[in-house]
Design an enzyme around this catalytic site. Sequence first.
Site, PDB file in Angstrom:
ATOM      1  N   HIS A   1       0.832  -1.201   0.000  1.00 30.40           N
ATOM      2  CA  HIS A   1       0.000   0.000   0.000  1.00 30.40           C
ATOM      3  C   HIS A   1       0.869   1.255   0.000  1.00 30.40           C
ATOM      4  O   HIS A   1       0.578   2.228  -0.686  1.00 30.40           O
ATOM      5  CB  HIS A   1      -0.914   0.018   1.240  1.00 30.40           C
ATOM      6  CG  HIS A   1      -2.003  -0.995   1.200  1.00 30.40           C
ATOM      7  ND1 HIS A   1      -3.344  -0.670   1.257  1.00 30.40           N
ATOM      8  CD2 HIS A   1      -1.968  -2.354   1.098  1.00 30.40           C
ATOM      9  CE1 HIS A   1      -4.077  -1.765   1.200  1.00 30.40           C
ATOM     10  NE2 HIS A   1      -3.259  -2.802   1.110  1.00 30.40           N
TER      11      HIS A   1
ATOM     12  N   ASP B   1      -6.260   5.570   3.000  1.00 33.57           N
ATOM     13  CA  ASP B   1      -6.420   4.233   2.449  1.00 33.57           C
ATOM     14  C   ASP B   1      -7.840   3.731   2.704  1.00 33.57           C
ATOM     15  O   ASP B   1      -8.417   4.014   3.765  1.00 33.57           O
ATOM     16  CB  ASP B   1      -5.411   3.295   3.135  1.00 33.57           C
ATOM     17  CG  ASP B   1      -5.099   2.053   2.329  1.00 33.57           C
ATOM     18  OD1 ASP B   1      -6.042   1.284   2.049  1.00 33.57           O
ATOM     19  OD2 ASP B   1      -3.919   1.841   1.981  1.00 33.57           O
TER      20      ASP B   1
END
Length: 447
Positions: free
Chosen positions: A21, A120
Site C-alpha cells: 500500500h 487508504d
Amino acid sequence: MAVEHATNLRLLMFPHLAYGHITPFLEVAKKFSDRGFSIDLCSTSINLSFIKEKIPHKYSCSIQLVEIQLPDLPELPPHYHTTNGLPLHFHSTLYKVIMMAKPQFHQILKDKKPDLLVHDIMQPWAAGVASSLNIPAIRLCISSAAMCCYFGHFYFKPGVEFPFPALYLKNYEQEIEHPYEVEVEEEGDRNMIVNSSRAIDAKYMDYLSEIGKAKILPTGAVIQDLVNEGHAGDMEIIEWLRKRKEHSTVFVSFGSENFLTKEEMEEVAYGLELSNVHFIWVVRFPRGEEVVNLEEALPQGFLERIGERGRIVEGWAPQTRILKHPSTGAFVTHCGWNSTLESIEFGVPILALPMNFYSDQPMNARLIVENGVAVEIARDANGKLHRGYIAETIKDVIFSEQIGEDLRRKVKSLGESIRLLREKEMDGVVEVITQLCEKNQSKNVLT
C-alpha cells in the site's frame, strides 16, 4: 501537464501499514508533488525508514514524512508495526492497534492542518477524524477498480447477482475466513481515487460509480520508479539473466506478505523442475519465526538438479529490473496489484496464482485473464497446488509460440494504452481534489 491552481495546497496521505500500500501511495504522492502539491506522508517508524530510502532528492522538500506512534502492546512490539513479513496471525492485532491510534492521528491532523486527507480504503475511520476537524477527505484504493466493483456490488445490492461473469470467486476461495473486518464508515467524500486505468477496467469503474453514486477517479496506474530499486546484489542476478535467450525465463515471486507452506513450496519447486525452463524464484519466510534453512525447505536435491537453469533468491529481488529484461518471458505471481501493473507495464505475460483468497488477488487474476494478458494456474477443487498444473501452464506460455506470442502481443498493447492515458487520468484526479479543497476553503470563509 501540471494543473496551475493546485500549487500551495497541502495533502496528508495515510496508507495502510503494508509495503504493497505504501509504495503506490508514495508514487501517487510524487505525481501530486509534480503538480504543485506539498505532501505529508504518515506511517509508523519502521515503515518510514523504508519510505525514506525511496524518496528521490528532487522530492525531499515537497514530500515530508510524519510518524504515527501506535499504542504499545506486549504481543505487538514496534518492529511488528508493519505488515511486511508479519505472520498472518498478527494481522488482526495490528489492525486493532491502528484503530486505537485515532487520538494520535487526530493530533497529527490538528498540527499539520492539511487542506485534504487522502486515506487508504483500509482505514475508513480516518475520514471521520478529519471531518471532526473540518478537513475534507477522499479514499485511495491501491487495488483494481474491478475488485472494488465486485465487493461493492454485494454491499450496495445484496442478494442481486453480479452482472459481470468474468469476475467470480471459486468455492474454496469463498470458504476462507477474513482475518479481520474493516470498519465501514460513511464520513468523508464518497468519491474514490483508484490506482488503475480505464484501459484496464473502465466498465467496472462505470458500474461502481453507478451503484455507489460517486466518481471513480483513476490515477493512471502508477508503478514504482525504476531508479529507486537499486540494490547491491542486483548485478549478479541481472548478469545471469543476460545470458538467457529472449523470453526464455520465468520470474516467480509471491510478494512480501505471502508465505508458502512446506507442501506449497514443494509443489512450486517440482513444477519449476518439471517445466524445464530457466527461472528466478524469490523465496520468503515470515519475520520473527525460526530461521529456515533454504536447502531444507526445498525438496531434497532440488538445487543440485536445477544447477544453472534456475536462481533462488531469498528475501528480495530487483523485481522491476527483472520484469523489464528481454530474457523474462512470463511472471508467476500472486496477482497483488502492484506486481500485476508492473508486469503489464513491461509487457510480460502473467501466470496468475493467487495466494491470499480473502484479499484482492483472486479478483485481480480474473480481471487480467479477461484482458487477455494472463492465464491462471489451476488448483484442485480444494484449492491445493499441483506440480503438474504449474509445469504445464509454464510450458504452454514459454514453449508454445501461439500462446506465448498472443499473450505478449496483448500485454504490450494494454501497456501502451495505459501509458497513453496516464497523465490525463492523473490530471483528472488533481482537478477533483483541487475543487474539494477550494470548496472547503470557501465554506470556512463563509462561516
